[in-house]
Design a protein around this motif. Sequence first.
Motif, short mmCIF file in Angstrom:
data_model
loop_
_atom_site.label_atom_id
_atom_site.label_comp_id
_atom_site.label_asym_id
_atom_site.label_seq_id
_atom_site.Cartn_x
_atom_site.Cartn_y
_atom_site.Cartn_z
N GLY A 148 -10.75 -6.61 -4.07
CA GLY A 148 -10.74 -8.15 -4.82
C GLY A 148 -10.95 -8.85 -4.32
N PHE A 149 -9.76 -8.94 -3.26
CA PHE A 149 -9.10 -10.61 -2.81
C PHE A 149 -10.58 -10.83 -1.70
CE2 PHE A 149 -5.04 -9.47 -3.79
CZ PHE A 149 -4.86 -11.16 -4.84
N ALA A 150 -10.91 -9.15 -0.79
CA ALA A 150 -12.61 -9.47 -0.34
C ALA A 150 -13.46 -10.07 -0.34
CB ALA A 150 -12.42 -7.52 0.60
N GLN A 151 -13.96 -9.34 -1.63
CA GLN A 151 -14.72 -10.03 -1.83
C GLN A 151 -14.77 -11.41 -2.79
OE1 GLN A 151 -14.70 -7.97 -5.49
NE2 GLN A 151 -16.12 -6.36 -5.46
N VAL A 152 -13.79 -12.20 -2.48
CA VAL A 152 -13.54 -13.52 -2.52
C VAL A 152 -13.08 -14.28 -1.46
CG1 VAL A 152 -13.72 -13.38 -5.03
CG2 VAL A 152 -11.60 -13.50 -3.77
N GLY A 153 -13.30 -13.52 -0.43
CA GLY A 153 -13.01 -14.04 0.84
C GLY A 153 -11.11 -14.58 0.85
N VAL A 154 -10.52 -13.97 0.35
CA VAL A 154 -8.97 -14.41 0.47
C VAL A 154 -8.87 -13.77 1.54
CG1 VAL A 154 -6.61 -14.09 -0.23
CG2 VAL A 154 -8.35 -14.91 -1.99
N ARG A 155 -7.87 -13.89 2.59
CA ARG A 155 -7.32 -13.25 3.73
C ARG A 155 -6.42 -12.56 3.62
NH1 ARG A 155 -7.15 -18.42 5.27
NH2 ARG A 155 -5.26 -18.34 5.93
N ARG A 156 -6.06 -11.20 3.82
CA ARG A 156 -5.42 -9.86 3.37
C ARG A 156 -4.66 -9.68 3.80
NH1 ARG A 156 -9.85 -5.84 2.20
NH2 ARG A 156 -10.85 -7.08 4.05
N ALA A 157 -3.43 -8.52 3.63
CA ALA A 157 -2.54 -8.31 4.98
C ALA A 157 -1.98 -6.54 3.69
CB ALA A 157 -1.00 -8.99 4.90
N VAL A 158 -1.56 -6.07 4.62
CA VAL A 158 -1.77 -4.73 3.82
C VAL A 158 0.33 -4.45 4.62
CG1 VAL A 158 -3.37 -3.48 3.73
CG2 VAL A 158 -2.18 -2.66 5.72
N TYR A 159 1.02 -3.92 3.72
CA TYR A 159 2.53 -3.59 3.88
C TYR A 159 2.88 -2.14 3.34
CZ TYR A 159 4.26 -5.68 -0.96
OH TYR A 159 4.70 -5.87 -2.36
N HIS A 160 3.87 -2.03 4.37
CA HIS A 160 5.04 -0.57 3.83
C HIS A 160 6.38 -0.87 2.89
CE1 HIS A 160 5.95 3.06 4.55
NE2 HIS A 160 7.36 2.99 4.64
N PHE A 161 6.81 -0.17 2.46
CA PHE A 161 8.30 -0.65 1.79
C PHE A 161 8.94 0.55 3.08
CE2 PHE A 161 11.84 -1.00 -0.29
CZ PHE A 161 11.87 -2.07 -0.63
N VAL A 211 0.48 -1.11 0.26
CA VAL A 211 -0.32 0.42 0.03
C VAL A 211 1.06 1.55 -0.02
CG1 VAL A 211 -1.83 -1.13 0.97
CG2 VAL A 211 -0.57 -0.43 2.19
N SER A 212 2.56 0.96 0.88
CA SER A 212 2.59 2.55 0.91
C SER A 212 5.02 1.97 0.89
CB SER A 212 2.03 3.31 1.87
OG SER A 212 2.01 2.25 2.84
N GLU A 213 5.28 3.48 0.39
CA GLU A 213 6.54 2.97 0.38
C GLU A 213 6.73 4.59 0.80
OE1 GLU A 213 10.23 2.65 -3.18
OE2 GLU A 213 8.37 1.84 -3.23
N GLY A 214 8.11 4.75 1.67
CA GLY A 214 8.91 5.14 2.09
C GLY A 214 7.74 6.51 3.12
N ARG A 215 8.14 7.84 2.55
CA ARG A 215 6.71 9.17 2.83
C ARG A 215 6.38 9.63 1.22
NH1 ARG A 215 9.66 13.99 5.75
NH2 ARG A 215 7.77 14.86 6.34
N GLY A 216 5.42 9.45 1.77
CA GLY A 216 4.65 9.31 0.12
C GLY A 216 4.30 9.07 -0.76
N PHE A 217 4.70 8.11 -1.30
CA PHE A 217 4.19 6.42 -2.12
C PHE A 217 3.59 6.25 -1.72
CE2 PHE A 217 4.17 2.88 -4.54
CZ PHE A 217 4.49 3.48 -5.31
N THR A 218 2.16 6.18 -2.94
CA THR A 218 1.04 5.41 -2.27
C THR A 218 1.14 3.73 -3.67
OG1 THR A 218 -0.20 6.34 -1.27
CG2 THR A 218 -1.53 5.45 -1.97
#
Length: 257
Positions: free
Chosen positions: A87-100, A70-77
């Motif tokens: 899309g993943f939520a609509q089909v029941g796939v578990r999710r995680a969000v990561y920052h670089f 979802v994000s990187e550094g300071r300002g990149f999305t």
Amino acid sequence: MFSNHARHRSKRRPLRKPLGGALLALTMLIAPSIAQADSGVDVSNYQGCVAQQRARTAKDNGVAFAFVKVSEGRGFTDGVADCSLTGFAQVGVRRAVYHFARPEYGNSADQEADWFLSQTKGYVGQGILPVLDWEPGGGQKSNVAWAKRWLDRVAAAWGTKPLIYMSASTIGMADWSSVANADYGLWVAGYPRGYAGERLRDPGAVPYSVAPWGFAAAWQYSSSGNVPGIGSAVDVNWFYGTAATWAKYANAPIATV
């Protein structure tokens, strides 16, 4: 050498204290031996939006979870993160969000944590795992204090402790005891088969030392996976636990996962 996240950069990864460390540690330690584990991917805008149809194909071919940048550094999305997460939520796939992480750019851990939080506040409390993707340049890979500061700040805001992603070689560059002892789980990367074509599969136990962690929560075992619905050069991962384990990491009721 372990992760294909490097190519994401230009186009643009212990245990939950409220649940009782001993209980979750036992769950995770026995998981590999009783096959309580499943397959998943991690994606960024490099793969494009994984909307519902693509996510359905991926799930039908074995994808049970997805780590989404979802994000990187300071300002990149990452411009397709919300689309893929939906899309993943609509089909029941578990999710995680990561920052670089980009400490080599002179950003503080607080600045980058706050940027990540500003981009993910709508996902808090949805059974989604926050993750710090730790593969910085500029000689920063051993900057444990920076990584722990980011983890602490995000944990306080999310009400759950993030995972930290790093290569097996990075673990050996510094003393990560303060992170492991603070119950931040490890998602490790290491490719014993190199960059040959791969697929979603059970890769077995992690063949590298992950000390000071007692075990890895997840293993990215290749960046060359062929995953229908996602692509032919995809990071493929194994999570050592079930949906219930995932919910414990996320401090979320199993019904929301």
